[in-house]
Design an enzyme around this catalytic site. Structure first.
Site, PDB file in Angstrom:
ATOM      1  N   GLU A  24       0.831  -1.209   0.000  1.00 37.64           N
ATOM      2  CA  GLU A  24       0.000   0.000   0.000  1.00 37.64           C
ATOM      3  C   GLU A  24       0.868   1.262   0.000  1.00 37.64           C
ATOM      4  OE1 GLU A  24      -2.258  -0.450   3.512  1.00 37.64           O
ATOM      5  OE2 GLU A  24      -3.519  -2.047   2.728  1.00 37.64           O
ATOM      6  N   CYS A  41       1.116  34.228   8.680  1.00 39.69           N
ATOM      7  CA  CYS A  41       1.404  34.917   9.936  1.00 39.69           C
ATOM      8  C   CYS A  41       1.613  33.868  11.032  1.00 39.69           C
ATOM      9  CB  CYS A  41       0.270  35.869  10.306  1.00 39.69           C
ATOM     10  SG  CYS A  41       0.680  36.927  11.694  1.00 39.69           S
ATOM     11  N   GLU A  42       2.696  33.161  10.897  1.00 38.17           N
ATOM     12  CA  GLU A  42       3.097  32.048  11.747  1.00 38.17           C
ATOM     13  C   GLU A  42       4.503  31.706  11.277  1.00 38.17           C
ATOM     14  OE1 GLU A  42       1.744  29.951  14.865  1.00 38.17           O
ATOM     15  OE2 GLU A  42       0.143  30.536  13.489  1.00 38.17           O
TER      16      GLU A  42
END
Length: 409
Positions: free
Chosen positions: A269, A338-339
């Site tokens: 998978e 804004c981080e």
């Protein structure tokens, strides 16, 4: 995708700058030929056995990518009702889809079963419910937790003792008790160790645990070893040796099938392995800020479009597509959120100027699928390049898209 001798980057001969001009910035671009190549690598590595690829589509659920997977003979592994519906929209029959939940409400499992998908049971309570609801009338797989720690990052290890995923192999007696109580038809055992595994040894270790466990289930048709093959993120990066892995796992699997008494099907998978290298996130430089401590390159994208560096500390190789032969300088490449959203720290790049287009490699997996509208930012368009043709496969979002589910306008 390829990097030619003169350092000009192209996608099946198409200049990324042309795509930016046509579809805007930022922009996700996927190379269909790379997806085809990765599928072929896995098929070739396991050519001597009955092997099936089930694409873990949480990595990238764009319908055109899913249709490409279906076209080249890859089936699906999904983890939610939404992914199941996307698989059906892409043309998959429900019986080509495996539903691998993780502690979901049982009504989601019921819906998947009623659709015709094969369910991968991940807990004793779910196994008990399945038995009460269906008895022996429906088949299922059981996800075993082998209690093996492996992978490139603690956040992407999924088979160790403290992981939430699967039923601990130490609970085998309890599993067998529930199976016998309801005469549940178990057709497969599954495990997924984690991601970014480069060596064959962890796969062999968990395979042996699964093979030993399988002796207690007489009606198996499938052994599912999950995915987690390592991809290349930086120049010279080591990757999973697929030839060695295929040879060693195939030999071990053939021996197991002889001991079990009949040939079973081996499933994998992969998600990131199939699509990561196909993806390129294109972004445009907005500001070059020369600070006494650092030189900052600001771009018109952020963690809302590629969260992996901030979430996992992952490395994405960055190309200056506009000035590939410029003088090398050291930068922090940062986003417009804004981080704190740093794509790269102290990264050496050809001189970056305002307006230069940067390309972030390995953006085909967990780019758009983990994207958000944080800061009320719009998500980019997606383009698939296949057979030398670029096709828009998702349009850029608009403000109306952000507002259409709000009810007090």
């Amino acid at each position: 995708m390829q990097l030619t001798e003169n350092q000009q980057y192209s996608i099946q001969g198409i200049d990324p700058a042309e795509l930016i001009n046509q579809y805007g910035s930022p922009l996700y671009v996927y190379d269909g030929s790379t997806i085809r190549r990765k599928v072929s690598e896995l098929q070739h590595a396991f050519s001597g056995i009955n092997m099936k690829i089930k694409y873990a589509c949480k990595a990238n659920t764009n319908l055109s990518v899913l249709r490409l997977m279906r076209e080249i003979g890859v089936e699906l592994d999904v983890v939610s009702p939404g992914e199941l519906e996307m698989g059906k929209l892409a043309g998959y029959e429900a019986n080509q889809i495996t539903f691998t939940p993780s502690g979901v409400p049982f009504h989601e499992v019921k819906a998947a079963i009623e659709d015709g998908a094969i369910v991968n049971v991940d807990s004793i309570p779910l196994l008990e419910w399945f038995g009460q609801e269906y008895g022996s009338s429906k088949p299922c797989l059981i996800r075993i937790k082998p209690n093996v720690a492996a992978g490139g990052n603690a956040k992407i290890m999924t088979a160790h003792a403290d992981s939430k995923f699967g039923i601990s192999v130490l609970l085998l007696d309890e599993i067998l008790e529930v199976v016998k109580k309801y005469d549940i038809k178990i057709i497969g055992l599954h495990q997924h160790t984690g991601s970014d595994i480069k060596d064959a040894e962890p796969f062999l270790k968990v395979a042996d645990i699964l093979f030993e466990t399988a002796k207690h289930f007489p009606d198996l048709e499938i052994i599912d070893l999950g995915g987690g093959f390592k991809v290349s993120y930086m120049p010279g990066d080591s990757i999973t040796d697929m030839e060695l892995l295929g040879r060693t796992i195939s030999e071990r699997f053939k021996t197991f099938c002889q001991e079990y008494g009949r040939e079973l099907q081996l499933w994998f998978e992969p998600g990131k392995f199939l699509v990561s290298e196909s993806g390129l996130l294109l972004a445009t430089t907005t500001v070059v800020k020369e600070d006494p401590a650092r030189n900052f390159v600001h771009i018109d994208s952020g963690l809302n479009h590629l969260i992996r560096p901030m979430m996992y500390g992952s490395y994405h190789h960055i190309l200056n597509l506009s000035n590939p032969e410029g003088e090398l300088k050291t930068y922090n490449v940062v986003g417009y959120i804004c981080e704190t959203d740093t794509f790269a720290s102290d990264r050496e790049l050809p001189q970056v100027r305002k307006g230069d287009i940067l390309g972030f490699l390995n953006a085909g997996a967990y780019g758009f699928s983990m994207s958000s509208n944080y800061n009320a930012r719009l998500r980019p368009a997606e383009v698939l390049v296949d057979n030398g043709q670029a096709k828009l496969v998702r349009r850029r979002e608009t403000l109306e898209d952000l507002l259409k589910t709000q009810t007090d306008l």
